[in-house]
Motif scaffolding. Structure first.
Motif, PDB file in Angstrom:
ATOM      1  N   ALA C  96       0.611  -1.385  -0.127  1.00 44.74           N
ATOM      2  CA  ALA C  96      -0.144  -0.688  -0.191  1.00 44.74           C
ATOM      3  C   ALA C  96       0.259   1.366  -0.031  1.00 44.74           C
ATOM      4  N   LEU C  97       1.900   0.935  -0.432  1.00 47.79           N
ATOM      5  CA  LEU C  97       2.410   2.398  -0.887  1.00 47.79           C
ATOM      6  C   LEU C  97       2.052   3.436  -1.613  1.00 47.79           C
ATOM      7  N   PHE C  98       2.305   4.763  -1.706  1.00 49.50           N
ATOM      8  CA  PHE C  98       1.825   5.807  -3.024  1.00 49.50           C
ATOM      9  C   PHE C  98       2.562   5.726  -3.698  1.00 49.50           C
ATOM     10  N   PRO C  99       2.016   5.195  -5.563  1.00 49.35           N
ATOM     11  CA  PRO C  99       2.744   5.175  -6.239  1.00 49.35           C
ATOM     12  C   PRO C  99       3.149   6.534  -6.807  1.00 49.35           C
ATOM     13  N   ASN C 100       2.589   7.483  -5.821  1.00 48.45           N
ATOM     14  CA  ASN C 100       2.246   8.995  -6.633  1.00 48.45           C
ATOM     15  C   ASN C 100       3.263  10.228  -6.187  1.00 48.45           C
ATOM     16  N   MET C 101       4.518   9.323  -4.811  1.00 46.01           N
ATOM     17  CA  MET C 101       5.438   9.823  -4.005  1.00 46.01           C
ATOM     18  C   MET C 101       6.751   8.649  -4.227  1.00 46.01           C
ATOM     19  N   TYR C 109       4.623  11.341   4.544  1.00 47.39           N
ATOM     20  CA  TYR C 109       3.403  11.434   4.957  1.00 47.39           C
ATOM     21  C   TYR C 109       2.776  11.515   5.822  1.00 47.39           C
ATOM     22  N   ARG C 141      11.969   6.148  -6.957  1.00 48.61           N
ATOM     23  CA  ARG C 141      10.034   5.989  -7.931  1.00 48.61           C
ATOM     24  C   ARG C 141       9.817   4.575  -6.541  1.00 48.61           C
ATOM     25  N   ASP C 143       8.089   1.868  -8.064  1.00 46.37           N
ATOM     26  CA  ASP C 143       8.057   1.041  -9.121  1.00 46.37           C
ATOM     27  C   ASP C 143       9.943   0.122  -9.013  1.00 46.37           C
ATOM     28  N   ARG C 157       7.119   4.181   7.243  1.00 48.18           N
ATOM     29  CA  ARG C 157       6.626   4.806   7.152  1.00 48.18           C
ATOM     30  C   ARG C 157       5.356   4.942   8.518  1.00 48.18           C
TER      31      ARG C 157
END
Lengths: 268, 276, 350
Positions: C96-101, C109, C141, C143, C157
């Protein structure tokens, strides 16, 4: 994204539900009004003037040829997109190289390029071939161009989801040759995609106007062309009755399509 | 079959050959002819320049693009809100609501135009209601506002379905993770959900824009006086018989819509890759 | 709050009569009472659908318990607080990491939504990444990370906001076997070092044994047994626990007059009398040509490296799994003599 935290909903839920219902009303209200107008004696007076089927009968009398031609074009379009599109989807699913990707990209262009432009291009190129220009086949060509990408995409989506390569390798290991594999493995496993693609093609073809308006001749009028005529020149009740007939033809197809999308998904 | 080797390649070619032939003969070739005919007028290549130089065409191009942009923005806001709501909540009647919201998906432009007349025309719902409430009959179907309403009407279902499909694929654990870290609902929306929906919003928005640029049926039904580009093309072709100009305008229109879609696809593509 | 970034306040957790019924009437969880001591690592263990994840989500604040249930962090009743106000750290199976960050933005976060200014945020994120030995990944990133790296970022996190408790929902399940072992060691080290109260959900008994101070074994929405890993392994409360935690053989036996008749032989017995089912683990069955009580025939021999797992059929027609040393070799059809020490047998009522 499903939040199932009991039956208690906050203010935000009710606000969003209210907004969505409002949007739904905006979409549905004119449909209902036009259905109503199609069976009302005099729309200007209102429903008090009484209900009637005479407008529908009038449309069926005057425009049945457009309805039949639309069905004819839609079925021919379906046959053509099946024969042309399913093999293309198969090749795209099995061979991903720059050439197939380029072809896929090109195939979707008739969706991106406005129908008016495509129709103009067809007229400029083939308008001189009188026989062809005057026949319903001229309209068919336009419809096939416009609907082919929908068939290819729909079939390709299912073919990519079922891992065709492994299935086919399994069949080949059991001794099945290409033709046998294609008809006993590839087609049956792609059936949900072929079905939804077919429904999409028929629905889009019945409703196509942007291309058809320029491609048609006085002797080859389809349903939407007739609709445009009736909106422009006839009383609102007749336009409404005509629209009602269009809804009756198209909405069942759409509902089938939605049911298929809901239940026809391959198991994960 | 199609693994490698000559046999398989020949077979692949044989399978796509009919489609390639039909597509080449009836789309690529005519499109090329369209471009050439655009050059063949008395003005030569200046026919294309006229699109950008002559005020009549330039104004039409600009106003069509502005209309399409406004339609896209408004539709994304409306259908995005409802689509996200419908994807995230389950309640009785939801399936019916979704079905009703997607009906206009397959209506042709002419029918959409008629729907606008039913809403905002001389005998329309809005007019009747406004007359009863304010004593004045509001009629705007036969103008740019009517066209705007029609395009929004037509585009809502497609954007709604795209947003719903994308939202249902989101990993619910991402929103939960953000909440666990203390994010309020609006922060979850802005920081996590909307960025994840960006590819879907971009592609839905691009389709919306392209459709609004190129659609003809709605404008045709509402009035011939609305100077959007497709109407100008139609007028050039049928009334002025200025085939070169019509061809040039069509070609430019096709380029603009195709560019909008390709751009959105490549933008969405990179952010999809980043999300993988 | 302590100044030492490596020590956490040990916050105890208490569940009072927490049950969960989903809309539609499915009972996911029978009422559960549970005390978790500050700093303790408790593992919920059970097959899928046993209620372990539901319990975790109730503690997290992602689900509400049925009316009457309550959740306490220390002396504070948090039942009515949504997750965003409980200050818990949570690690998910899907990362559940945020791909846009990027990595640093992900880790920071929680501090960002708490309104902590950028300078202090960067400092704490740097500190955290250093502790996890991931400074080099800060600008990557998501990915570009391996599965193991992703889950370590998710841990960082969750921890950087100094949560009151740490919740881990099958954090290793998505990883392949090798990575899983490595990260399991790392999580164990981290939990001991930080002293944070941790609740860990898994279906993998190996993970549970390795990490837990106490294991809560669940089945069908109920707690079946609570105990230390040794308790659960050596004194399972019932056949389900015995079977779920490790492998067991189940044998028919008859006890009377201080003797237990099992596998066609008699052994001394001080336990219950009458017809019994007895459980015995494969590693507690010895091969002993001299003192073995019963004869058996090898039907399967699986070489596993450190041992050989035999399946044998006894004269009484019962099938038994036995762990033999890896270096001994067996052929199918071999006859072996087996011996079982009575104190390794566990009697269950039939």
């Amino acid at each position: 994204m499903t939040t199932v935290t009991g039956a208690r909903h906050g203010v935000a839920f009710w606000l969003q539900l209210g907004f969505t219902l409002l949007v739904c009303m905006l979409l549905v209200a004119p449909m209902l009004l036009s259905l109503l107008a199609g069976v009302t004696e005099n729309y200007l007076v209102g429903i008090e003037s009484g209900l009637t089927t005479r407008w529908i009968a009038e449309v069926l009398r005057g425009y049945s040829d457009t309805i039949l031609l639309s069905l004819q074009v839609a079925l021919a379009c379906l046959a053509a997109t099946l024969v042309l599109g399913v093999p293309v989807a198969y090749v795209l699913a099995r061979r991903g190289n720059w050439l197939t990707r380029l072809f896929e990209e090109l195939l979707t262009m008739p969706i991106a390029v406005p129908g008016l432009a495509t129709a103009l291009a067809l007229i400029i190129t083939y308008g001189g071939v009188g026989e062809f220009r005057r026949s319903w086949l001229f309209i068919l060509v336009g419809h096939v161009l416009f609907t082919l990408p929908f068939m290819v995409r729909s079939v390709l989506a299912v073919m990519s989801a079922v891992d065709l390569r492994t299935l086919e390798e399994g069949a080949a290991s059991l001794g099945a040759g290409f033709a046998r594999r294609f008809f006993t493995i590839v087609l049956p496993n792609s059936l949900p995609g072929i079905l939804s693609g077919s429904l999409m093609v028929v629905t889009l073809s019945i409703g196509e106007f942007n291309l058809t308006w320029l491609l048609h001749t006085p002797l080859t009028k389809t349903l939407p062309v007739g609709l445009a005529d009736s909106y422009a020149s006839l009383r609102i009740e007749i336009g409404s009755a005509y629209t009602l007939i269009f809804f009756v033809m198209v909405i069942p197809l759409l509902l089938l399509l939605q049911a298929l999308a809901r239940f026809g998904q391959p198991p994960r | 079959m199609i693994q490698s080797g000559i046999g398989s390649r020949v077979l692949a070619l044989a399978l796509v050959a009919p489609a390639v032939a039909v597509f080449g003969a009836f789309f690529l070739l005519p499109l090329a002819r369209l471009f050439v005919v655009g050059l063949s007028g008395p003005e030569g290549w200046r026919t294309y320049a006229a699109v950008l130089v002559e005020p009549r065409y330039l104004e039409s191009l600009v106003s069509t693009m502005l209309l399409a942009a406004a339609v896209t923005a408004v539709t994304l806001a409306i259908a995005g809100t409802s689509g996200l709501f419908l994807a995230r909540n389950r309640f009785p009647g939801r399936a019916l609501l979704v079905a009703l919201l997607t009906f206009p998906l397959v209506f042709p432009g002419v029918v959409i135009g008629f729907m606008v007349i039913m809403l905002a025309g001389r005998q329309g719902l809005i007019g009747t209601l406004s007359e009863q409430v304010a004593g004045q009959r509001i009629v705007f179907a036969y103008s740019m506002a009517g066209l705007f309403l029609g395009y929004v009407y037509f585009s809502i279902p497609r954007v709604l379905l795209t947003v719903m499909a994308a939202a249902e694929k989101l990993d619910p654990q991402q929103a939960e993770a953000a909440r666990a870290l203390g994010a309020r609902p609006w922060q979850v929306l802005v920081h996590v959900v909307l960025p994840a929906l960006k590819p879907a919003l971009l592609s839905a928005g691009a389709i919306c824009f392209a459709t609004a640029m190129g659609a003809f049926g709605t404008a045709f039904t509402l009035a011939t006086r609305i100077d959007v580009l497709p109407m100008v093309i139609y007028t050039e072709f049928t009334l002025q018989a200025n085939i070169a100009m019509a061809a040039a305008l069509s070609f430019v229109l096709g380029i603009v819509t195709w560019l909008a879609l390709s751009l959105a696809r490549s933008l969405a593509g990179t952010s999809v890759a980043a999300a993988a | 709050m302590s100044r030492d970034p490596l020590r956490f306040e040990p916050v105890p957790v208490r569940l009072n009569a927490c049950a969960k019924t989903f809309p539609g009437g499915t009972r996911a969880l029978e009422p559960i009472d549970l005390e978790i001591a500050g700093g303790e690592t408790v593992v919920f263990l059970g097959p899928s659908g046993c209620g372990k994840t539901t319990t975790l989500r109730i503690i997290a604040g992602l689900e509400q318990p049925d009316p009457g249930g309550s959740v306490f962090f220390g002396s504070e009743d948090v039942t009515a607080l949504p997750i965003e106000r409980r200050n818990v750290g949570m690690v998910f199976q899907s990362y559940a990491l945020f791909p846009n960050m990027d990595v640093a933005q992900n880790v920071g976060y929680g501090l960002r939504v708490r309104g902590i200014d950028r300078r202090r945020r960067d400092a704490r994120v740097g500190e955290m990444l250093a502790m996890m030995q991931m400074e080099a990944l800060a600008r990557r990133r998501i990915d570009q990370l391996s599965g193991g790296q992703r889950q370590r970022v998710a841990l960082a996190r969750a921890l950087v906001v100094r949560p009151r408790i740490l919740l881990l929902d099958e954090p290793l399940t998505a990883l392949d076997a090798k990575l899983r072992d490595g990260l399991r060691l790392e999580i164990d080290r981290l939990l001991r070092q930080l002293g944070i109260t941790a609740i860990y959900v898994t279906h993998d008994q190996g993970e549970a044994m390795a990490l837990a101070d106490r294991i809560v074994v669940m089945s069908g929405g109920r707690v079946v047994q609570i105990g230390t890993p040794r308790d659960v392994y050596f004194r399972p409360a019932d056949p389900f626990v015995a079977d779920f935690v490790g492998t067991t053989n189940r044998l028919q036996a008859q006890a009377a007059d201080g003797r237990l008749h099992v596998l066609g032989a008699d052994v001394p017995w001080a336990g219950a009398t009458g017809p019994l089912a007895v459980l015995v683990r494969p590693e507690d069955v010895r091969l002993d040509a001299v003192t073995g009580q019963a004869e058996a025939k090898v039907t399967t021999a699986m070489f596993l490296g450190d041992r050989t797992r035999l399946v044998v059929e006894t004269g009484t027609g019962e099938t038994l799994s036995i762990d033999a040393p890896g270096r001994a070799s067996f052929a199918i059809g071999d006859t072996v003599r087996i011996a079982i020490d009575p104190d390794r047998l566990l009697a269950m009522p039939l």
